[in-house]
Design a protein around this motif. Structure first.
Motif, mmCIF file in Angstrom:
data_model
loop_
_atom_site.group_PDB
_atom_site.id
_atom_site.type_symbol
_atom_site.label_atom_id
_atom_site.label_comp_id
_atom_site.label_asym_id
_atom_site.label_seq_id
_atom_site.Cartn_x
_atom_site.Cartn_y
_atom_site.Cartn_z
ATOM 1 N N PRO A 1 -43.142 10.500 -8.701
ATOM 2 C CA PRO A 1 -42.635 11.634 -7.919
ATOM 3 C C PRO A 1 -41.119 11.583 -7.738
ATOM 4 O O PRO A 1 -40.454 12.618 -7.834
ATOM 5 C CB PRO A 1 -43.340 11.498 -6.571
ATOM 6 N N ALA A 2 -40.574 10.385 -7.510
ATOM 7 C CA ALA A 2 -39.119 10.313 -7.318
ATOM 8 C C ALA A 2 -38.379 10.659 -8.608
ATOM 9 O O ALA A 2 -37.247 11.114 -8.569
ATOM 10 C CB ALA A 2 -38.716 8.923 -6.839
ATOM 11 N N THR B 1 -47.974 2.496 -6.495
ATOM 12 C CA THR B 1 -46.520 2.579 -6.408
ATOM 13 C C THR B 1 -45.959 3.467 -7.513
ATOM 14 O O THR B 1 -45.111 4.322 -7.281
ATOM 15 C CB THR B 1 -45.918 1.170 -6.518
ATOM 16 N N ARG C 1 -47.435 7.256 -6.978
ATOM 17 C CA ARG C 1 -47.130 8.010 -5.759
ATOM 18 C C ARG C 1 -45.674 7.923 -5.344
ATOM 19 O O ARG C 1 -45.217 8.717 -4.533
ATOM 20 C CB ARG C 1 -47.988 7.509 -4.604
ATOM 21 N N VAL C 2 -44.944 6.921 -5.819
ATOM 22 C CA VAL C 2 -43.545 6.815 -5.410
ATOM 23 C C VAL C 2 -42.607 6.977 -6.605
ATOM 24 O O VAL C 2 -41.735 7.828 -6.608
ATOM 25 C CB VAL C 2 -43.273 5.471 -4.710
ATOM 26 N N GLU D 1 -35.362 -0.243 -4.434
ATOM 27 C CA GLU D 1 -35.842 -0.373 -3.050
ATOM 28 C C GLU D 1 -37.140 0.396 -2.817
ATOM 29 O O GLU D 1 -37.973 -0.022 -2.023
ATOM 30 C CB GLU D 1 -34.796 0.148 -2.069
ATOM 31 N N TYR D 2 -37.287 1.543 -3.490
ATOM 32 C CA TYR D 2 -38.513 2.317 -3.299
ATOM 33 C C TYR D 2 -39.718 1.492 -3.725
ATOM 34 O O TYR D 2 -40.754 1.472 -3.080
ATOM 35 C CB TYR D 2 -38.483 3.601 -4.120
ATOM 36 N N LYS D 3 -39.550 0.815 -4.846
ATOM 37 C CA LYS D 3 -40.650 0.032 -5.383
ATOM 38 C C LYS D 3 -41.006 -1.106 -4.424
ATOM 39 O O LYS D 3 -42.163 -1.296 -4.071
ATOM 40 C CB LYS D 3 -40.211 -0.529 -6.730
ATOM 41 N N GLU D 4 -39.964 -1.823 -3.972
ATOM 42 C CA GLU D 4 -40.223 -2.930 -3.049
ATOM 43 C C GLU D 4 -40.859 -2.422 -1.765
ATOM 44 O O GLU D 4 -41.797 -3.022 -1.255
ATOM 45 C CB GLU D 4 -38.913 -3.648 -2.724
ATOM 46 N N GLY D 5 -40.343 -1.291 -1.260
ATOM 47 C CA GLY D 5 -40.884 -0.745 -0.027
ATOM 48 C C GLY D 5 -42.363 -0.443 -0.161
ATOM 49 O O GLY D 5 -43.158 -0.778 0.714
ATOM 50 N N SER D 6 -42.730 0.137 -1.277
ATOM 51 C CA SER D 6 -44.128 0.493 -1.465
ATOM 52 C C SER D 6 -45.001 -0.739 -1.641
ATOM 53 O O SER D 6 -46.061 -0.865 -1.018
ATOM 54 C CB SER D 6 -44.249 1.416 -2.670
ATOM 55 N N LEU D 7 -44.557 -1.678 -2.462
ATOM 56 C CA LEU D 7 -45.362 -2.886 -2.679
ATOM 57 C C LEU D 7 -45.491 -3.679 -1.384
ATOM 58 O O LEU D 7 -46.535 -4.262 -1.109
ATOM 59 C CB LEU D 7 -44.721 -3.748 -3.762
ATOM 60 N N ALA D 8 -44.441 -3.689 -0.565
ATOM 61 C CA ALA D 8 -44.466 -4.476 0.667
ATOM 62 C C ALA D 8 -45.477 -3.927 1.656
ATOM 63 O O ALA D 8 -45.891 -4.619 2.576
ATOM 64 C CB ALA D 8 -43.072 -4.497 1.293
ATOM 65 N N ILE D 9 -45.853 -2.663 1.496
ATOM 66 C CA ILE D 9 -46.875 -2.099 2.381
ATOM 67 C C ILE D 9 -48.266 -2.464 1.896
ATOM 68 O O ILE D 9 -49.253 -2.298 2.589
ATOM 69 C CB ILE D 9 -46.693 -0.566 2.431
#
Ligand SMILES: Nc1ncnc2c1ncn2[C@@H]1O[C@H](COP(=O)(O)OP(=O)(O)O)[C@@H](O)[C@H]1O
Ligand SMILES: [Mg+2]
Lengths: 651, 253
Positions: free
Chosen positions: A214-215, A207, A210-211, A192-200
């Motif tokens: 770090p995660a 992605t 920065r996401v 979900e983190y990946k999708e959330g970032s790409l969707a922005i």
């Protein structure tokens, strides 16, 4: 009628045998408990025996003088036992190895987890595993012949046996650990983190950097710590390339200076010291220091990984181990350290052309990055990540091809079936092959029952509690103990205290202790994979616990257990340090008649040929190749067994 | 439909491996309106939604044919820059997915990756977005706390704020309330009502009351096909297709 009769007899029988069967169950459980507790006992014994033999030096010289004394000169007229240069040497080698290995590993891990297609991944992951399978004495041999030579020529110095050589070689050896643990960490970041970032509208690289990274930072930190543990505990490879002068480099950043680590000191001097002397005690003192350092390192990595696992199980609400503010300052700190290390390296040691190449690129990046578009930055980043992966692969290919190309001519029927002649320059390595097989088979015969028993106790007989935690810690500690420490313990306890003597048996026991954690872990894994419903089904039919375990749980777990056993054999076959003082002789025309005689072994034979016998080049390479093939052979069998049964399980 | 369209698809087909998940879907999504997609689970609502920002690109072995236009640009053309597209078409997911960062950093992430560095500018965007997403008052005291400590409803509004911070034209929402309690759901529905002043919203929901409450237009999907699409009032009161009527009146599940 018949039916009732049967039921009746079963009931009568059960009242008669119930007590007996209860006793039987209890005694089985007790046996398993002792196999599990064995790991704790071994760790305690290791510590006790090292302390016992190391104590005289601590009391004579004083702990502080021992740790901080600037001179290590145990054979001088007035002997000096200060291990500061050895501690500094260990730290410097480790630092250098990490500077080399961390960027490569993280690049490669990012490539594997985010960029590689499934098919590329299928090729790359075994390649990385292969890198982990190469025995350390083979790394040392390669380092001694190829790497030190390369360094000598490129820097135009009299000898290439330097801090730089040791760091690069140990860095290579740490690559597989860091790569596989970080890859795991990055891959397990929730999708979900990946999708959330790409969707922005973030780019893939944004992605990742920065996401995702770090995660995954705690997992990557654990990977690096495990890599550090591997480097600090390594003996043979570092001993063969570091030059081993017990000095602190002058100036401290002179990476072309030779130096000496704690482990190398043990490897070099343990064989020549007279038992019970001050010097002997000082070596055990070093082993204590080494053990404490590696235990701290490994336990902290284990703690981080365990925290992560629990965090994942309990959902995302838990606080991260490293706060985001700390992460940022960590990143900035890392940047500064990186720049400093780079500058020092360039100013101190690098040939001018490297400086001429690196400085403009670094400067250009620093001032030009604001002008690049995100797509260009992504291209550069992916290029670098790909480059890291290519370098890792190239290292593997270079090592393998060097040993195969030079080793193949030595392979002949005679080489494989004859004893050595002329100090191993001529003749064959038959006794060494047989000796190694004896050693590893004996070791697994000892470790398998103990390890499987321990795993059964941990998985089947207990809930998680204080006892299991103690046992798990024992297993973790055993797993983190450097192999040279096993060697010293084997010598002090089995060879001397139990009076077994330098012998096949002493080597088998020492190796068994070393591979015990691997056996326990792989067995535990395969037992945990057996669905709980099978156990419940069996217990619901009135089977006893032992019947359930032996007839329902163990049979489907056998492939996993066998895989673990073969992996352990492979690992044991390549080890030199544990058998160096407990089991081997350099040259023997004969095979041992009993387990109380010493044997030849391939890794030790290679070590002596490489370091002490000039002019045996073909036979050196031949021995290295045979050892490599043997170890890789074991690993391949393990992997084949694993995949075979996996496919079968899938139907 | 009378309002001007922002997204139009023409004969879109999509396959996962062999599975034909979207079959000849042609739809017009009007600008500055809320469009709801309803239909039984597995009928392809999420798949269609993810075509609009090309998030299906992440899945291996997906094949898409047909035309999908944002304004006049074909977004599945090879020349389309997905990053620019996704900046224009934001998405809120079924399960709230804040990053494991602080509340502030979650909202600032979008503007940052699009090149805004100025601290006061970022502060302004963060505050505006959080206000717009009706969560500012609940978090203004603790912007530096981890976003993972918020309740599910708050996390979802934070994710909406995160999407607003990059000023998209279209916001896709895939069952944004399915993981939330009724009170949190009501807050999000109010929010959607206000969003359409500035944005086009496409919301997937399997809750028909919700579709009726929040949307201006509704599309009904069944087994990969768009059965019918029109003004919400018309779909719910006078559906043209029997399938739609059966679904709305609850005659199949
Ligand atoms: N990644 C995928 N791979 C294969 N099939 C998929 C994938 N995602 C969805 N599907 C299939 O496509 C169909 C439509 O799914 P989806 O769009 O998620 O439905 P909805 O959101 O309407 O419940 C379903 O039958 C589903 O099983
Ligand atoms: Mg869906």
């Amino acid at each position: 009628m018949i039916f009732t009769k049967k039921t009746g007899s079963a009931v009568t029988a059960s009242t008669g045998t119930a007590r007996l069967s209860f006793l039987k169950e209890q005694s089985i459980k007790t046996v398993f408990f002792f196999t599990a507790f064995f790991a704790v006992i071994v760790v305690t014994f290791i510590l006790l025996f090292l302390l016992r033999d190391g104590y005289p030096i601590f009391s004579q010289v004083g702990i502080l003088n021992f740790l901080l004394g600037p001179d290590w000169a145990p054979t001088a007229v007035i002997p000096l036992y200060g291990i500061l240069p050895l501690i500094v040497g260990t730290l410097l080698v480790t630092l250098g190895a990490m500077v080399f290995a961390v960027p490569l590993s993280i690049g490669c891990a990012i490539y594997l987890s985010e960029l590689a297609s499934p098919r590329t991944k299928k090729v790359l992951k075994p390649a990385v595993e292969l890198l982990a399978g190469i025995p350390s004495v083979v790394y040392g041999f390669f380092g001694l012949i190829v790497l030190t030579n390369f360094i000598r020529v490129s820097f135009d110095i009299p000898t290439g046996e330097t801090w730089l050589a040791a760091s690069v070689l140990l860095g290579i050896m740490a690559l597989p650990t860091i790569i596989s643990v970080s890859e795991d960490a990055i891959s397990s970041v929730p999708h979900e983190y990946k999708e959330g970032s790409l969707a922005i509208g973030a780019t893939r690289w944004q992605t990742i950097s920065r996401v995702l990274v770090p995660a995954a930072l705690s997992g990557i930190a654990a990977a690096v710590i495990l890599g550090i543990g591997r480097v600090v505990g390594e003996t043979m490879a570092v001993l063969m390339v570091a030059g081993n002068a017990a000095i602190i480099p002058e100036p401290i950043w002179n990476i072309l200076s030779p130096l000496r680590t704690l482990t190398a000191t043990l490897g070099i001097e343990m064989g020549e010291v007279s038992v019970g002397s001050e010097h002997y005690s000082a070596l055990f003192g070093i082993a204590v220091v080494l053990l404490v350092i590696t235990l701290i390192i490994n336990l902290s990595a284990v703690a981080i990984l365990r925290h992560l696992k629990e965090g994942r199980a309990q959902g995302p609400a838990r606080k991260p181990l490293i706060s985001s503010a700390a992460k940022e300052s960590l990143a900035r700190f890392g940047e500064i350290i990186g720049i400093a290390v780079l500058l020092i390296f360039l100013l101190a040691a690098a040939p001018w052309w490297l400086a001429a190449l690196v400085l403009p690129v670094a400067g250009g990046w620093y001032f030009g990055r604001d002008r690049l578009s995100q797509n260009q930055i992504q291209m550069i980043a992916f290029g670098l990540v790909g480059l890291a992966t290519v370098i890792v692969l190239a290292i593997l290919v270079i090592i393998l091809q060097d040993i195969v190309v030079h080793g193949l001519p030595a392979l002949s029927w005679e080489f494989l079936t004859q004893p050595p002649k002329d100090l191993g320059r001529a003749g064959g390595i038959f006794p060494a092959i047989v000796g190694t097989l004896y050693l590893v088979l004996g070791a697994i015969a000892i470790a398998l029952p103990l390890g499987v028993g321990a795993a059964i106790y941990l998985v089947e007989y207990t809930r998680e509690g204080r006892i299991t935690r103690l046992i798990r810690t024992g297993v973790d500690l055993l797993n983190g103990t450097p192999s040279i420490v096993f060697g010293l313990f084997g010598f002090a306890f089995i060879v001397l205290y139990l009076n077994v003597g330098v012998s096949l048996l002493a080597g088998q026991i020492t190796l068994a202790l070393m591979v015990l954690p691997t056996v326990i872990r792989t067995t535990e894994e395969s037992l945990k994979n057996i669905p709980q419903s099978l156990r419940e089904g069996s217990l619901a039919l009135g089977a006893t616990q032992w019947q359930t375990i032996s007839r329902v749980v163990i049979p489907p777990a056998v492939p996993g257990i066998v895989t673990g056993a073969i992996l352990s054999i492979g690992r044991a076959a390549g080890e030199t340090a544990p058998i160096m003082f407990t089991a081997v002789v350099f040259s023997s025309r004969f095979l041992p008649d009993s387990v109380f005689e010493p044997v030849m072994a391939l890794p030790y034979h290679l070590f002596i040929l490489a370091t002490n016998v000039p002019g045996s080049s073909t036979n050196k390479y031949g021995t290295a190749l045979v050892l490599l093939l043997l170890v890789i052979g074991f690993y391949s069998v393990a992997i084949i067994v694993r995949t075979h049964f996996q496919n079968k399980a899938r139907g | 439909m009378s309002d001007a369209a922002i997204i139009t698809t023409n004969n879109v087909n999509l396959w996962y491996h062999e599975k034909h998940a979207l079959q000849s879907v042609s739809i017009r999504v009007p600008r500055n309106r809320v469009t709801a997609l309803i239909g039984p689970s597995g009928c392809g609502k999420s798949t269609l939604l993810r075509c609009f920002n090309r998030l299906n690109d992440l899945i291996d072995h997906v094949k898409i044919t047909g035309e999908i236009k944002l304004d006049d640009e074909n977004i599945h053309a090879p020349s389309t820059d997905v990053v620019t597209l996704r900046k224009k078409v934001g998405m809120v997911f079924q399960k709230p997915n804040p990053f494991p960062k602080s509340i502030y950093e979650n909202v600032a992430y979008g503007p940052r990756v699009h090149g805004i560095r100025d601290k006061t500018e970022l502060d302004r965007i963060v505050e505006d977005s959080l206000r717009h997403a009706a969560i500012w008052d609940e978090v203004k005291e603790r912007l530096n706390d981890s976003a993972l400590g918020l309740s599910g409803g708050q996390q979802q509004r934070l994710c909406i704020a995160r999407t607003l911070a990059v000023e998209p034209e279209v916001i896709l929402m895939d069952e944004p309330c399915s993981a939330l309690d009724p009170i949190a759901t009501a807050k999000i529905e109010n929010l959607i009502e206000r969003l359409k002043e500035d944005y086009t919203v496409i919301i997937v929901t399997h809750n028909m009351q919700q579709a009726a409450r929040v949307s201006d237009y509704t599309g009904f999907m069944y087994l990969g096909k768009l059965i019918e699409c029109g003004k919400t009032g018309q779909i719910f009161e006078h559906p043209k297709e029997e399938l739609t009527e059966n679904y709305i009146t609850g005659r199949f599940g």
